[in-house]
Design a protein around this motif. Structure first.
Motif, PDB file in Angstrom:
ATOM      1  N   MET A   1     -45.348 -41.336  32.787  1.00  0.00           N
ATOM      2  CA  MET A   1     -44.889 -39.631  30.812  1.00  0.00           C
ATOM      3  C   MET A   1     -44.755 -39.959  29.780  1.00  0.00           C
ATOM      4  SD  MET A   1     -41.602 -40.118  32.889  1.00  0.00           S
ATOM      5  CE  MET A   1     -40.190 -40.273  31.337  1.00  0.00           C
ATOM      6  N   GLY A   2     -46.267 -39.732  29.599  1.00  0.00           N
ATOM      7  CA  GLY A   2     -46.654 -39.250  28.685  1.00  0.00           C
ATOM      8  C   GLY A   2     -47.454 -37.984  28.445  1.00  0.00           C
ATOM      9  N   GLY A   3     -48.022 -37.268  29.254  1.00  0.00           N
ATOM     10  CA  GLY A   3     -46.698 -36.277  29.657  1.00  0.00           C
ATOM     11  C   GLY A   3     -45.990 -35.318  28.961  1.00  0.00           C
ATOM     12  N   LEU A   4     -44.488 -36.042  29.020  1.00  0.00           N
ATOM     13  CA  LEU A   4     -43.142 -35.531  28.455  1.00  0.00           C
ATOM     14  C   LEU A   4     -43.548 -35.458  26.738  1.00  0.00           C
ATOM     15  CD1 LEU A   4     -40.997 -37.106  31.337  1.00  0.00           C
ATOM     16  CD2 LEU A   4     -42.589 -34.896  31.353  1.00  0.00           C
ATOM     17  N   ARG A   5     -42.743 -34.197  26.959  1.00  0.00           N
ATOM     18  CA  ARG A   5     -42.256 -34.270  24.675  1.00  0.00           C
ATOM     19  C   ARG A   5     -40.696 -34.650  24.649  1.00  0.00           C
ATOM     20  NH1 ARG A   5     -38.719 -30.612  23.292  1.00  0.00           N
ATOM     21  NH2 ARG A   5     -37.440 -29.069  24.347  1.00  0.00           N
ATOM     22  N   GLY A   6     -41.295 -34.504  23.108  1.00  0.00           N
ATOM     23  CA  GLY A   6     -39.995 -35.690  22.517  1.00  0.00           C
ATOM     24  C   GLY A   6     -39.029 -35.057  23.396  1.00  0.00           C
ATOM     25  N   VAL A   7     -37.639 -35.746  23.218  1.00  0.00           N
ATOM     26  CA  VAL A   7     -36.288 -35.446  23.112  1.00  0.00           C
ATOM     27  C   VAL A   7     -35.612 -35.444  21.676  1.00  0.00           C
ATOM     28  CG1 VAL A   7     -33.863 -35.145  24.735  1.00  0.00           C
ATOM     29  CG2 VAL A   7     -36.510 -35.568  25.351  1.00  0.00           C
ATOM     30  N   ALA A   8     -34.705 -34.387  21.182  1.00  0.00           N
ATOM     31  CA  ALA A   8     -34.051 -34.510  20.011  1.00  0.00           C
ATOM     32  C   ALA A   8     -32.489 -34.530  20.005  1.00  0.00           C
ATOM     33  CB  ALA A   8     -34.069 -32.884  18.885  1.00  0.00           C
ATOM     34  N   ALA A   9     -32.507 -35.132  19.114  1.00  0.00           N
ATOM     35  CA  ALA A   9     -31.249 -35.678  19.421  1.00  0.00           C
ATOM     36  C   ALA A   9     -29.499 -34.860  18.961  1.00  0.00           C
ATOM     37  CB  ALA A   9     -30.612 -36.969  18.363  1.00  0.00           C
ATOM     38  N   PRO A  10     -29.398 -34.856  19.705  1.00  0.00           N
ATOM     39  CA  PRO A  10     -28.146 -33.895  20.051  1.00  0.00           C
ATOM     40  C   PRO A  10     -27.217 -33.745  18.795  1.00  0.00           C
ATOM     41  CG  PRO A  10     -27.182 -36.344  21.547  1.00  0.00           C
ATOM     42  CD  PRO A  10     -28.419 -36.150  20.755  1.00  0.00           C
ATOM     43  N   PHE A  11     -26.603 -32.846  18.448  1.00  0.00           N
ATOM     44  CA  PHE A  11     -26.415 -32.990  16.848  1.00  0.00           C
ATOM     45  C   PHE A  11     -24.780 -31.759  17.238  1.00  0.00           C
ATOM     46  CE2 PHE A  11     -29.446 -29.132  17.252  1.00  0.00           C
ATOM     47  CZ  PHE A  11     -28.331 -28.461  16.778  1.00  0.00           C
ATOM     48  N   VAL A  12     -24.078 -31.968  16.392  1.00  0.00           N
ATOM     49  CA  VAL A  12     -22.534 -31.313  16.225  1.00  0.00           C
ATOM     50  C   VAL A  12     -23.105 -29.407  15.832  1.00  0.00           C
ATOM     51  CG1 VAL A  12     -20.291 -30.449  15.995  1.00  0.00           C
ATOM     52  CG2 VAL A  12     -20.905 -32.572  16.569  1.00  0.00           C
ATOM     53  N   ALA A  13     -22.819 -28.602  16.195  1.00  0.00           N
ATOM     54  CA  ALA A  13     -23.519 -27.278  15.492  1.00  0.00           C
ATOM     55  C   ALA A  13     -22.283 -26.545  14.864  1.00  0.00           C
ATOM     56  CB  ALA A  13     -23.185 -25.960  16.223  1.00  0.00           C
ATOM     57  N   SER A  14     -23.056 -26.363  13.524  1.00  0.00           N
ATOM     58  CA  SER A  14     -22.442 -25.614  12.581  1.00  0.00           C
ATOM     59  C   SER A  14     -21.411 -24.445  12.667  1.00  0.00           C
ATOM     60  CB  SER A  14     -23.005 -24.880  11.129  1.00  0.00           C
ATOM     61  OG  SER A  14     -23.792 -23.970  11.741  1.00  0.00           O
ATOM     62  N   GLY A  15     -20.263 -24.297  12.094  1.00  0.00           N
ATOM     63  CA  GLY A  15     -19.148 -23.895  12.665  1.00  0.00           C
ATOM     64  C   GLY A  15     -20.082 -22.135  11.823  1.00  0.00           C
ATOM     65  N   PRO A  16     -18.911 -20.652  12.058  1.00  0.00           N
ATOM     66  CA  PRO A  16     -19.133 -19.485  10.957  1.00  0.00           C
ATOM     67  C   PRO A  16     -19.164 -19.282   9.823  1.00  0.00           C
ATOM     68  CG  PRO A  16     -17.409 -19.469  12.221  1.00  0.00           C
ATOM     69  CD  PRO A  16     -17.910 -20.815  12.928  1.00  0.00           C
ATOM     70  N   SER A  17     -19.891 -18.730   9.168  1.00  0.00           N
ATOM     71  CA  SER A  17     -19.461 -18.381   7.386  1.00  0.00           C
ATOM     72  C   SER A  17     -18.771 -17.543   7.657  1.00  0.00           C
ATOM     73  CB  SER A  17     -20.652 -18.956   7.398  1.00  0.00           C
ATOM     74  OG  SER A  17     -21.654 -17.819   7.504  1.00  0.00           O
ATOM     75  N   GLY A  18     -18.549 -16.488   8.193  1.00  0.00           N
ATOM     76  CA  GLY A  18     -18.026 -14.859   8.031  1.00  0.00           C
ATOM     77  C   GLY A  18     -16.892 -14.819   9.123  1.00  0.00           C
ATOM     78  N   VAL A  19     -16.534 -13.945   8.562  1.00  0.00           N
ATOM     79  CA  VAL A  19     -15.269 -13.295   9.892  1.00  0.00           C
ATOM     80  C   VAL A  19     -15.540 -11.802   9.874  1.00  0.00           C
ATOM     81  CG1 VAL A  19     -12.518 -13.310  10.504  1.00  0.00           C
ATOM     82  CG2 VAL A  19     -13.372 -14.385  10.111  1.00  0.00           C
ATOM     83  N   ALA A  20     -15.442 -11.116  11.234  1.00  0.00           N
ATOM     84  CA  ALA A  20     -15.613 -10.075  11.519  1.00  0.00           C
ATOM     85  C   ALA A  20     -14.021  -9.504  12.490  1.00  0.00           C
ATOM     86  CB  ALA A  20     -16.800  -8.927  11.542  1.00  0.00           C
ATOM     87  N   VAL A  21     -13.947  -8.557  11.983  1.00  0.00           N
ATOM     88  CA  VAL A  21     -12.843  -7.787  12.954  1.00  0.00           C
ATOM     89  C   VAL A  21     -12.417  -6.093  12.596  1.00  0.00           C
ATOM     90  CG1 VAL A  21     -10.817  -9.921  12.732  1.00  0.00           C
ATOM     91  CG2 VAL A  21     -10.402  -7.847  11.205  1.00  0.00           C
ATOM     92  N   ARG A  22     -12.268  -5.647  13.867  1.00  0.00           N
ATOM     93  CA  ARG A  22     -12.270  -4.520  14.095  1.00  0.00           C
ATOM     94  C   ARG A  22     -10.850  -3.794  14.670  1.00  0.00           C
ATOM     95  NH1 ARG A  22     -16.907  -1.476  18.197  1.00  0.00           N
ATOM     96  NH2 ARG A  22     -15.181  -2.223  19.508  1.00  0.00           N
ATOM     97  N   THR A  23     -10.959  -2.276  14.734  1.00  0.00           N
ATOM     98  CA  THR A  23      -9.784  -1.765  15.032  1.00  0.00           C
ATOM     99  C   THR A  23      -9.866  -0.365  15.012  1.00  0.00           C
ATOM    100  OG1 THR A  23      -7.155  -1.609  15.237  1.00  0.00           O
ATOM    101  CG2 THR A  23      -8.796  -1.330  12.938  1.00  0.00           C
ATOM    102  N   ARG A  24      -9.465   0.671  15.502  1.00  0.00           N
ATOM    103  CA  ARG A  24      -9.660   1.996  15.539  1.00  0.00           C
ATOM    104  C   ARG A  24      -8.808   3.276  14.588  1.00  0.00           C
ATOM    105  NH1 ARG A  24      -8.461   5.461  21.576  1.00  0.00           N
ATOM    106  NH2 ARG A  24      -9.209   7.733  20.373  1.00  0.00           N
ATOM    107  N   LEU A  25      -9.337   3.985  13.997  1.00  0.00           N
ATOM    108  CA  LEU A  25      -8.355   4.916  13.567  1.00  0.00           C
ATOM    109  C   LEU A  25      -8.480   5.693  14.732  1.00  0.00           C
ATOM    110  CD1 LEU A  25     -11.514   5.744  10.465  1.00  0.00           C
ATOM    111  CD2 LEU A  25      -9.344   4.351  10.626  1.00  0.00           C
ATOM    112  N   LYS A  26      -6.926   6.258  14.683  1.00  0.00           N
ATOM    113  CA  LYS A  26      -6.175   7.071  15.969  1.00  0.00           C
ATOM    114  C   LYS A  26      -5.409   8.160  14.793  1.00  0.00           C
ATOM    115  CE  LYS A  26      -5.312   2.969  18.819  1.00  0.00           C
ATOM    116  NZ  LYS A  26      -4.548   2.369  19.992  1.00  0.00           N
ATOM    117  N   GLN A  27      -5.545   8.788  15.569  1.00  0.00           N
ATOM    118  CA  GLN A  27      -4.524  10.280  15.560  1.00  0.00           C
ATOM    119  C   GLN A  27      -5.231  10.739  13.650  1.00  0.00           C
ATOM    120  OE1 GLN A  27      -0.295   9.063  15.742  1.00  0.00           O
ATOM    121  NE2 GLN A  27      -0.338   8.701  17.026  1.00  0.00           N
ATOM    122  N   LEU A  28      -6.474  10.496  13.546  1.00  0.00           N
ATOM    123  CA  LEU A  28      -7.181  11.001  12.698  1.00  0.00           C
ATOM    124  C   LEU A  28      -7.107  12.926  13.072  1.00  0.00           C
ATOM    125  CD1 LEU A  28     -10.547   9.985  12.496  1.00  0.00           C
ATOM    126  CD2 LEU A  28      -8.625   9.188  10.194  1.00  0.00           C
TER     127      LEU A  28
END
Length: 543
Positions: free
Chosen positions: A1-28
């Motif tokens: 087991m000496g050759g195995l690398r250490g295992v980091a502790a699990p953590f809760v991932a951070s949420g998003p800091s922004g929002v992007a929405v898209r729609t179509r420009l119809k009947q131009l």
């Protein structure tokens, strides 16, 4: 087991800091498309000149030079257009610097790997921790020449970074190179030029809180009316007051439409971007705004109802639900996607797979999804994996960064926490400890399914190995340790099973017989009742 690398502790991932929405420009109308093309081309030329000036400044850039550039652009557009152009220029230059640093790190990794392998004897085998020598003298000679090439590239890249020089192409390097390989790109010169010009247009405006509908340059009203503030040289094309042009179409955002309408009603900042998809010949408008990051919940609260471990692969997501003790329950699930084709197609495939995953998590009542904290940035070079070309293509095609970003954003909207676990040895140990026990006559468990179990157990803080074996047939240790997971506070979970005295029949359960508590009262083998003083009666003489 000496050759195995250490295992980091699990953590809760951070949420998003922004929002992007898209729609179509119809009947131009044709006039609308003409105005959009003219405005995009004019502002695109200004953005190209501003990017050139920013790259020329290099590391000597300052707030004063930024103000000078903005003042030069204002008479040719407007004050707000100039601010959006210069801000986009700074973002693009900063992105180029980050990519330059990543390129230098990849070159350094490749140089170190080649130097290590060249120092080893030809034909020496490698280990799991380090590669061995090259297979032949011919390959050794070719790699020694490649080492000199990579060292020259590394020297040039380091010199550019110290001098603050970046190499940026507005519109993208890939479309620029496709101009010289039209047949391979399956494009005509007209199609290429049309797409190239559309990519170099600039029709994006930052929002401003307190202004009408959150944006004074590209404005979308509550009723869906879209209007654009025309640059100074194109104000003669205006069809509304104050030099604005109102499009004939109306738009509506289906996704997060309520949030968008609330921000518009409150005059909060919303950034908009209008672009043309030349492949479909469609115009789109994208709205984006910042949101306060949600406070991360404790990992114990997220895991209170179990977890779903997810293993990401080249063509599917392997998922398995685990209870609070780390035991896999139910059947594994696989969510397939196709990562061939255009970037839009790949992104849609990833979104569809994640949507099905999150819907299944909600039906199960699970409030957490565990994924590996993967980063293949330095793991896909051919110097590390050698001749394994198909494997390099496999990991290069995995959208690790996009999947993490998509999953964090979509899970935040559904109230599901994303737990990032260390990816060390999950596939190997999952197959070693879980693949065979979870395989039955009606279910074939794959390595990916077993890896999903390993990922979920690591996110819960449990060891990956199984805990107990089935009840032993005898008292020897042939069956090994126990494999069924028990709670950490269960007394005697590591001890042997206590024997329950009493008859073991179908009619009378163990411990429920009349004399179950007093085994000495029963004439059974090995009991004291058989060793009492025995007297034989005398035989009658008549016999």
């Amino acid at each position: 087991m000496g050759g195995l690398r250490g295992v980091a502790a699990p953590f809760v991932a951070s949420g998003p800091s922004g929002v992007a929405v898209r729609t179509r420009l119809k009947q131009l109308m044709p006039d609308d498309e003409k105005v959009l093309r003219l405005v995009g081309a004019h502002l695109g030329s200004l953005a190209s000149k501003d990017l050139k000036a920013r790259c020329r400044d290099g590391l000597e850039h300052s707030g004063d030079s930024w103000a000078v550039r903005k003042r030069e652009l204002t008479p040719l557009s407007s004050s707000r257009w100039a601010g959006s152009v210069t801000k986009a220029t700074h973002d693009q230059w900063a992105l180029a610097r980050r990519c330059q640093l990543a390129h230098i790190q990849n070159l350094e990794t490749a140089v170190r790997t080649i130097e290590h392998r060249l120092s080893l004897p030809v034909g020496q085998k490698g280990t799991r921790q380090a590669p061995g020598g090259y297979r032949s003298r011919r390959e050794w000679h070719a790699k020694s020449r490649r080492l000199r090439v990579l060292e020259d590239r590394l020297t040039a890249a380091r010199a550019d970074r110290e001098a603050g020089i970046v190499h940026v192409v507005r519109g993208g390097k890939r479309p620029a190179r496709a101009r010289h390989h039209l047949e391979a790109a399956q494009l005509t010169e007209f199609e290429w030029r049309r797409g190239w010009e559309a990519e170099r247009w600039f029709l994006a405006a930052d929002g401003e809180s307190g202004k009408r509908y959150g944006n004074e340059t590209i404005r979308v009203g509550p009723d869906g009316e879209v209007s654009i503030k025309l640059p100074a040289p194109l104000r003669h094309l205006a069809n509304a007051s104050h030099g604005r042009y109102v499009l004939a179409c109306r738009v509506a955002f289906a996704h997060r439409g309520t949030e968008w309408a609330d921000r518009v009603a409150a005059n909060r900042a919303i950034a908009y971007r209008i672009h043309l998809d030349t492949g479909r010949d469609r115009w789109y408008v994208t709205g984006a705004w910042q949101i306060p990051p949600a406070p991360a919940i404790p990992i114990e609260a997220a895991l209170a109802h179990g977890v779903i471990g997810v293993d990401m692969n080249a063509d599917h997501l392997a998922a398995w639900r685990l209870d609070v003790h780390g035991n896999p329950t139910g059947a594994p699930r696989r969510f397939f996607y196709d990562l061939t084709g255009t970037a839009e197609h790949r992104d849609a495939q990833v979104r569809h797979a994640l949507t099905r995953l999150l819907h299944w998590a909600r039906r199960c009542g699970v409030r957490a999804v565990a994924v590996e904290d993967l980063d293949f940035g330095a793991e896909k070079t051919r110097e590390k994996h050698g001749r394994r070309k198909r494997f390099r293509q496999l990991i290069s095609g995995m959208p690790t960064g996009k999947l993490r970003a998509r999953l964090s954003s979509m899970a935040d909207a559904t109230g599901i926490a994303v737990i990032a676990a260390d990816p060390a040895y999950t596939s190997r140990w999952g197959a070693q400890h879980w693949q065979k026990p979870l395989t039955s006559t009606t279910r074939k468990t794959t390595r990916h399914d077993a890896a999903a179990v390993a990922i979920g157990r690591r996110a819960q803080g449990h060891p990956i190995r199984r805990r107990t074996a089935p009840p032993p047939a005898h008292r020897s240790d042939e069956q090994g340790h126990r494999t069924v997971q028990a709670g950490r506070r269960v007394p005697g979970r590591e001890g042997t099973r206590p024997r329950i005295p009493g008859p073991r029949t179908r009619s009378v359960h163990a411990g429920h017989g009349a004399n179950a508590g007093n085994q000495n009262a029963q004439h059974r083998s090995g009991r004291s009742a058989e060793h009492e003083t025995w007297h034989q009666d005398s035989l009658p003489l008549s016999l």
